[in-house]
Design an enzyme around this catalytic site. Structure first.
Site, PDB file in Angstrom:
ATOM      1  N   ASP A   1     -40.120 -14.209  -3.714  1.00  0.00           N
ATOM      2  CA  ASP A   1     -39.578 -12.862  -3.628  1.00  0.00           C
ATOM      3  C   ASP A   1     -38.077 -12.833  -3.902  1.00  0.00           C
ATOM      4  OD1 ASP A   1     -39.979  -9.985  -2.700  1.00  0.00           O
ATOM      5  OD2 ASP A   1     -38.383 -10.637  -1.343  1.00  0.00           O
ATOM      6  N   TYR A  25     -29.750  -9.166  -4.197  1.00  0.00           N
ATOM      7  CA  TYR A  25     -29.515 -10.396  -3.439  1.00  0.00           C
ATOM      8  C   TYR A  25     -28.401 -11.210  -4.100  1.00  0.00           C
ATOM      9  CZ  TYR A  25     -34.014  -9.410  -1.131  1.00  0.00           C
ATOM     10  OH  TYR A  25     -35.049  -8.822  -0.428  1.00  0.00           O
ATOM     11  N   PRO A  38     -39.987 -11.627   9.310  1.00  0.00           N
ATOM     12  CA  PRO A  38     -40.996 -11.860  10.347  1.00  0.00           C
ATOM     13  C   PRO A  38     -40.426 -12.508  11.604  1.00  0.00           C
ATOM     14  CG  PRO A  38     -41.187 -13.509   8.615  1.00  0.00           C
ATOM     15  CD  PRO A  38     -40.222 -12.467   8.116  1.00  0.00           C
ATOM     16  N   LEU A  39     -39.240 -13.116  11.477  1.00  0.00           N
ATOM     17  CA  LEU A  39     -38.583 -13.730  12.633  1.00  0.00           C
ATOM     18  C   LEU A  39     -37.412 -12.883  13.128  1.00  0.00           C
ATOM     19  CD1 LEU A  39     -38.600 -17.504  11.585  1.00  0.00           C
ATOM     20  CD2 LEU A  39     -40.216 -16.268  13.052  1.00  0.00           C
ATOM     21  N   ALA A  40     -37.387 -11.610  12.717  1.00  0.00           N
ATOM     22  CA  ALA A  40     -36.337 -10.676  13.152  1.00  0.00           C
ATOM     23  C   ALA A  40     -34.954 -11.276  12.935  1.00  0.00           C
ATOM     24  CB  ALA A  40     -36.542 -10.284  14.618  1.00  0.00           C
ATOM     25  N   LYS A  64     -33.316 -19.891  17.850  1.00  0.00           N
ATOM     26  CA  LYS A  64     -31.980 -20.485  17.710  1.00  0.00           C
ATOM     27  C   LYS A  64     -30.854 -19.609  18.254  1.00  0.00           C
ATOM     28  CE  LYS A  64     -31.739 -19.065  12.826  1.00  0.00           C
ATOM     29  NZ  LYS A  64     -31.700 -19.581  11.445  1.00  0.00           N
ATOM     30  N   ARG A  78     -26.964 -17.526   9.352  1.00  0.00           N
ATOM     31  CA  ARG A  78     -26.743 -16.374   8.471  1.00  0.00           C
ATOM     32  C   ARG A  78     -25.970 -15.260   9.167  1.00  0.00           C
ATOM     33  NH1 ARG A  78     -32.676 -14.318   7.034  1.00  0.00           N
ATOM     34  NH2 ARG A  78     -32.672 -16.424   6.202  1.00  0.00           N
TER      35      ARG A  78
END
Length: 327
Positions: free
Chosen positions: A49, A54, A211-213, A220, A230
Site C-alpha cells: 500500500d 506519503y 490496526p495498532l492505533a 511500546k 514515529r
C-alpha cells in the site's frame, strides 16, 4: 498466509499486507525498506500500500525501486496509490479529486512505482470542492485506459460512498470496490456501524490502516516514551497528542496484561482481533524494523486463540463497541 477476496470483487489479497506510511522515504533507510518488502513478499504478502502523499512522493519512489530490484512477476503482487494530498509541490489542481489531478496523479504514481498499472487506486479523502460525479467519471476513464484495475476511497463517509455508487449506476460506470478506513480496538465506528449496509448490500472491500492505533496497541508507548519512534518525527505532534492519551494508555496497559496471560505479544493480539472481523479484507502492517515485521507476519497463528471468552474480556477492557440501533 491466508488470502481474502477484496469485498465482492474477484481480487484476492493477503490477509496481512505492508504499508509505507511514515516509514518509506522518511523514517527508515531505502535499504531497510527494500529488506522489509522482501520479507513480506516471501511470507506470502501480495498487497503493498502506498500514496502520493506519503513522504511527498518519495515513498512511492522507494517502493518502485524495490519492486524493480526484486524482479517479481507483475501478476504476483498488488500495489496501490492514493490521490488527494499531492506530492511535494502544492497549489491549484495539484491536490484534491478534480479530473485533472486524479489523472495526473495516477500518471505520476505509475512513474514513481515503475509499473504499467495500479491494481488499486484510492481517493485518499473526500473533496468538498469537487463533485463526486466528476471523480467517478475520472476513475472510470483510468479504468478504461487500463491504468488502474479497481478504485476505492479512504476515510469517506457512508453517505459519500453511497453517492459515488449511485452516480456509477446512473451512468453505467464502475463504482468503488473498496474503502480504506482506520480500524483498531480504539477506532471502530465506521467498520462496525456506519458501513454495515455497504458491506451487506454492495460487498464493499476494506484495506484497513492503523490496526495498532499508531503504535498504542503495540505496547511500546505504555511507558509514555516516544524517543526514536514515529511519534518522535517532526510534524507528528498531532499524532503524538492523539495517541498518548492517558485513558487510551490505561486500556493498552490492561490489554497488555491480557496478552501476557495468553502468552502472545500485544501487537499480535490487536492485529488478530482486527482479522476476526469478516468485513476486513486485509490488515495493513507498518514496520520500521525487520524483526518487528517478521513477528507480526505470524499473527494468523494467534487468531484461533481469540475465543468468545477472550473477545469478551477484550470488550470489557476497551468498551469501544459502537451501539447499534435496536429493531
Amino acid at each position: 498466509m491466508e488470502y481474502r477476496r477484496l469485498g465482492k470483487s474477484g481480487l484476492q489479497v493477503s490477509a496481512l499486507s505492508l504499508g509505507s506510511w511514515l516509514t518509506f522515504g522518511q523514517q527508515i533507510s531505502d535499504s531497510v525498506a527494500d529488506e522489509l518488502m522482501g520479507i513480506a513478499y516471501d511470507a506470502g504478502v501480495n498487497f503493498f500500500d502506498n500514496a502520493e502523499g506519503y513522504a511527498a512522493g518519495k515513498s512511492e519512489e522507494v517502493m518502485g525501486k524495490s519492486i524493480k530490484k526484486h524482479k517479481w512477476e507483475r501478476e504476483s503482487f498488488v500495489v496501490s496509490s492514493k490521490v488527494f494530498f499531492g506530492t511535494e509541490h502544492k497549489g491549484p489542481n495539484r491536490v484534491g479529486l478534480s479530473r485533472k489531478h486524479v489523472i495526473e496523479a495516477c500518471n505520476g504514481a505509475l512513474k514513481r512505482l515503475q509499473v504499467d498499472y495500479l491494481d488499486l487506486y484510492f481517493c485518499h479523502r473526500p473533496d468538498k470542492n469537487t463533485p463526486i460525479e466528476e471523480t467517478v467519471w475520472a476513475m472510470n476513464t483510468l479504468l478504461q485506459q487500463g491504468k488502474i484495475l479497481y478504485w476505492g476511497t479512504s476515510e469517506w463517509s457512508a453517505a459519500e460512498l453511497m453517492e459515488a455508487i449511485v452516480v456509477a449506476k446512473q451512468y453505467n460506470l464502475i463504482g468503488p470496490t473498496m474503502e480504506q478506513p482506520q480500524y483498531n480496538l480504539i477506532e471502530r465506528y465506521k467498520m462496525e456501524k456506519e458501513y454495515l449496509l455497504l458491506f451487506k448490500e454492495y460487498g464493499l472491500g476494506t484495506t484497513i490502516w492503523s490496526p495498532l492505533a499508531s503504535g498504542l496497541l503495540s505496547g511500546k508507548y505504555t511507558s509514555g516514551k516516544v524517543k526514536d519512534t514515529r511519534l518522535d518525527l517532526k510534524g507528528m505532534e498531532w499524532l503524538k497528542d492523539a495517541v498518548l492519551n492517558e485513558e487510551k494508555l490505561e486500556k493498552a496497559r490492561k490489554l497488555q496484561s491480557l496478552a501476557d496471560e495468553l502468552n502472545v505479544p500485544l501487537a499480535k493480539l490487536s492485529l488478530a482481533w482486527c482479522l476476526k472481523n469478516p468485513n476486513v479484507s486485509t490488515v495493513i502492517l507498518g514496520a520500521s524494523k525487520t524483526q518487528q515485521l517478521k513477528e507480526n507476519l505470524t499473527t494468523l497463528e494467534v487468531v484461533p486463540l481469540l475465543s468468545t471468552e477472550v473477545m469478551e474480556k477484550i470488550e470489557d477492557i476497551v468498551k469501544t463497541k459502537p451501539v447499534l440501533p435496536q429493531f
